[in-house]
Design a protein around this motif. Structure first.
Motif, mmCIF file in Angstrom:
data_model
loop_
_atom_site.group_PDB
_atom_site.id
_atom_site.type_symbol
_atom_site.label_atom_id
_atom_site.label_comp_id
_atom_site.label_asym_id
_atom_site.label_seq_id
_atom_site.Cartn_x
_atom_site.Cartn_y
_atom_site.Cartn_z
ATOM 1 N N LEU A 111 1.820 -1.382 -1.827
ATOM 2 C CA LEU A 111 2.946 -2.060 -2.461
ATOM 3 C C LEU A 111 4.277 -1.577 -1.896
ATOM 4 N N ILE A 112 4.429 -0.266 -1.726
ATOM 5 C CA ILE A 112 5.681 0.300 -1.207
ATOM 6 C C ILE A 112 5.948 -0.203 0.209
ATOM 7 N N ILE A 113 4.905 -0.237 1.040
ATOM 8 C CA ILE A 113 5.069 -0.738 2.410
ATOM 9 C C ILE A 113 5.540 -2.190 2.390
ATOM 10 N N TYR A 114 4.980 -2.999 1.485
ATOM 11 C CA TYR A 114 5.385 -4.399 1.405
ATOM 12 C C TYR A 114 6.825 -4.536 0.900
ATOM 13 N N LEU A 115 7.212 -3.719 -0.070
ATOM 14 C CA LEU A 115 8.576 -3.789 -0.591
ATOM 15 C C LEU A 115 9.601 -3.424 0.480
ATOM 16 N N ILE A 116 9.214 -2.561 1.415
ATOM 17 C CA ILE A 116 10.133 -2.155 2.480
ATOM 18 C C ILE A 116 10.195 -3.192 3.604
ATOM 19 N N PHE A 117 9.032 -3.666 4.037
ATOM 20 C CA PHE A 117 8.982 -4.490 5.244
ATOM 21 C C PHE A 117 8.684 -5.966 4.975
ATOM 22 N N GLY A 118 8.351 -6.331 3.740
ATOM 23 C CA GLY A 118 8.013 -7.717 3.448
ATOM 24 C C GLY A 118 9.205 -8.647 3.570
ATOM 25 N N ARG A 119 8.963 -9.843 4.044
ATOM 26 C CA ARG A 119 9.993 -10.870 4.194
ATOM 27 C C ARG A 119 9.469 -12.190 3.633
ATOM 28 N N ALA A 120 10.394 -13.148 3.411
ATOM 29 C CA ALA A 120 9.986 -14.464 2.916
ATOM 30 C C ALA A 120 10.712 -15.582 3.653
ATOM 31 N N ASP A 121 11.326 -15.271 4.796
ATOM 32 C CA ASP A 121 11.949 -16.301 5.623
ATOM 33 C C ASP A 121 11.089 -16.540 6.852
ATOM 34 N N VAL A 122 11.150 -17.744 7.396
ATOM 35 C CA VAL A 122 10.339 -18.083 8.566
ATOM 36 C C VAL A 122 10.734 -17.186 9.731
ATOM 37 N N GLN A 123 9.748 -16.494 10.286
ATOM 38 C CA GLN A 123 10.014 -15.577 11.382
ATOM 39 C C GLN A 123 10.346 -16.337 12.664
ATOM 40 N N GLU A 124 11.086 -15.694 13.534
ATOM 41 C CA GLU A 124 11.553 -16.348 14.753
ATOM 42 C C GLU A 124 10.393 -16.889 15.574
ATOM 43 N N TRP A 125 9.308 -16.133 15.678
ATOM 44 C CA TRP A 125 8.174 -16.553 16.498
ATOM 45 C C TRP A 125 7.378 -17.700 15.872
ATOM 46 N N ALA A 126 7.670 -18.007 14.594
ATOM 47 C CA ALA A 126 6.944 -19.074 13.901
ATOM 48 C C ALA A 126 7.756 -20.348 13.766
ATOM 49 N N LYS A 127 8.979 -20.349 14.278
ATOM 50 C CA LYS A 127 9.835 -21.529 14.164
ATOM 51 C C LYS A 127 9.465 -22.569 15.208
ATOM 52 N N GLU A 128 9.851 -23.822 14.901
ATOM 53 C CA GLU A 128 9.624 -24.896 15.855
ATOM 54 C C GLU A 128 10.489 -24.676 17.091
ATOM 55 N N ARG A 129 9.910 -24.928 18.233
ATOM 56 C CA ARG A 129 10.663 -24.786 19.462
ATOM 57 C C ARG A 129 11.231 -26.132 19.869
ATOM 58 N N THR A 130 12.492 -26.166 20.161
ATOM 59 C CA THR A 130 13.149 -27.396 20.591
ATOM 60 C C THR A 130 13.375 -27.350 22.093
ATOM 61 N N LEU A 131 12.973 -28.412 22.747
ATOM 62 C CA LEU A 131 13.114 -28.500 24.194
ATOM 63 C C LEU A 131 14.390 -29.250 24.546
#
Length: 384
Positions: free
Chosen positions: A361-381
């Motif tokens: 739980l402590i590890i998640y409270l420190i490093f957990g996120r809820a925004d879309v990560q950069e590597w998971a975003k749609e790539r625009t060409l």
């Protein structure tokens, strides 16, 4: 229609967990089918070494749930609007708790009345029925579903237009493997599953060994916490979406719900050896502890849909598969403590559970996120 999909997934999860859980319920009868009645739902203390080993093998079978668990998130990536994601997923995931409740409640009775093979026949038949219903009624997305209304289809598609794309993109393996939010999510899921598997494996054992309750009462008392957990799990999704409507940040909601599903249940488990002189208090603590823990369904368990919706199925399947290593470790560790000193064994086992649970739980409270990560975003060409 999206709530119909959630309900069907609920019953599919019911069969998924039930078909895995019946092995631990019927194991003693399978090994010694001439004398299984006195041992069902009883402690593993004093059983032959080969039977304890078989129970560990049965626990390993729980890891098969990882595949089915992850696969359903491919549906929610395309069916769940962000502002309804918590409640839809909590409805679906609560089916696992209902499956545990059903097996604990009727598994021993069926074995006693008809024989242990009929537990497999009955729950296997239920699984076949729901599998057929699933093939007929469930579709990949709202666009391909023939019976969804146009307003609902437009609502879902418009709410997901920035998250769902049919465009194929290479899997960012390196980015996933080096992502702290992903690893914190996986670790917290694993340590919470340690708590859940303790409930599943040792609730009947604890009630039987401490209070010497007979098989029929033990089956009822062992199942009672899980019906409470089933209701709380569904309500947890409503709570999460309510907090979002009150303008709480998404990451705050996920972490609050995850704290509530970890710390109070683990603390109540630690308190059990100190209140065992009171039968009613012990059962109340056990019921409340197990009942609160499914709040995590609306927290850590759907976090992959927040940080990487296009890879949610992969992440949650991998996370759940890793988490179910606790299904192997919990019986091994529990057997070690209880075989050495049955009286102090429960206390030490529960303290270890608390430490493991809170570490994740402590590890998640420190490093957990809820925004879309950069590597998971749609790539625009862009074209020059």
């Amino acid at each position: 229609m999206r709530y119909g999909i959630a309900l069907l997934t609920h019953f599919s999860n019911f069969t998924l967990i039930a078909q895995n859980s019946i092995i631990s319920i019927t194991m003693v009868a399978m090994v010694n089918n001439t004398d299984y009645q006195p041992h069902l739902n009883s402690s593993t203390e004093g059983l032959p070494a080969d039977l304890n080993g078989d129970q560990h093998e049965a626990a390993k079978d729980l890891s098969a749930k990882g595949t089915g668990y992850g696969g359903q998130f491919a549906l929610w990536q395309r069916w769940a609007p962000p502002n309804e994601r918590s409640r839809l997923c909590s409805i679906a995931l609560s089916g696992m708790i209902l499956g545990t409740f059903a097996v604990l409640l009727v598994g021993g009775v069926i074995s006693e009345a008809l024989g242990w093979p009929f537990v497999f026949y009955i729950f296997g038949a239920i699984g076949c029925v729901f599998c057929l219903v699933w093939f007929i009624l469930v579709y990949d997305d709202p666009v391909s579903h023939p019976w969804i209304s146009d307003p609902e289809k437009e609502y879902i598609l418009s709410s997901l237009h920035q998250q769902v794309s049919s465009e194929k993109q290479p899997l960012p393996i390196k980015a996933i493997l080096t992502s702290l939010p992903v690893w914190s999510m996986c670790l917290c899921t694993m340590t919470h599953q340690w708590l859940v598997n303790t409930f599943m494996v040792y609730t009947p054992t604890y009630i039987s060994s401490v209070f010497k309750v007979n098989i029929r009462d033990n089956g009822f008392l062992s199942s009672l916490p899980f019906i409470v957990a089933w209701a709380v799990g569904i309500l947890g999704g409503q709570l999460a979406d309510f907090l979002l409507k009150k303008n709480f940040r998404l990451v705050t909601v996920r972490k609050i719900i995850t704290i509530l599903g970890n710390t109070p249940p683990a603390a109540l488990i630690v308190a059990l050896p100190y209140v065992q002189s009171s039968y009613i208090t012990s059962i109340a603590f056990l019921t409340l502890s197990c009942g609160i823990s499914p709040l995590c369904q609306s927290g850590i368990y759907i976090n992959a849909l927040d940080i990487a919706p296009r890879y949610a199925s992969l992440l949650m399947g991998s996370s759940r598969g890793l988490a179910h290593s606790s299904a192997v470790l919990v019986p091994i560790v529990g057997g070690f403590f209880l075989n050495q000193d049955p009286e102090l064994g429960w206390r030490n086992f529960f303290f270890l559970l608390f430490a493991i649970n809170q570490f994740g739980l402590i590890i998640y409270l420190i490093f957990g996120r809820a925004d879309v990560q950069e590597w998971a975003k749609e790539r625009t060409l862009t074209r020059l």
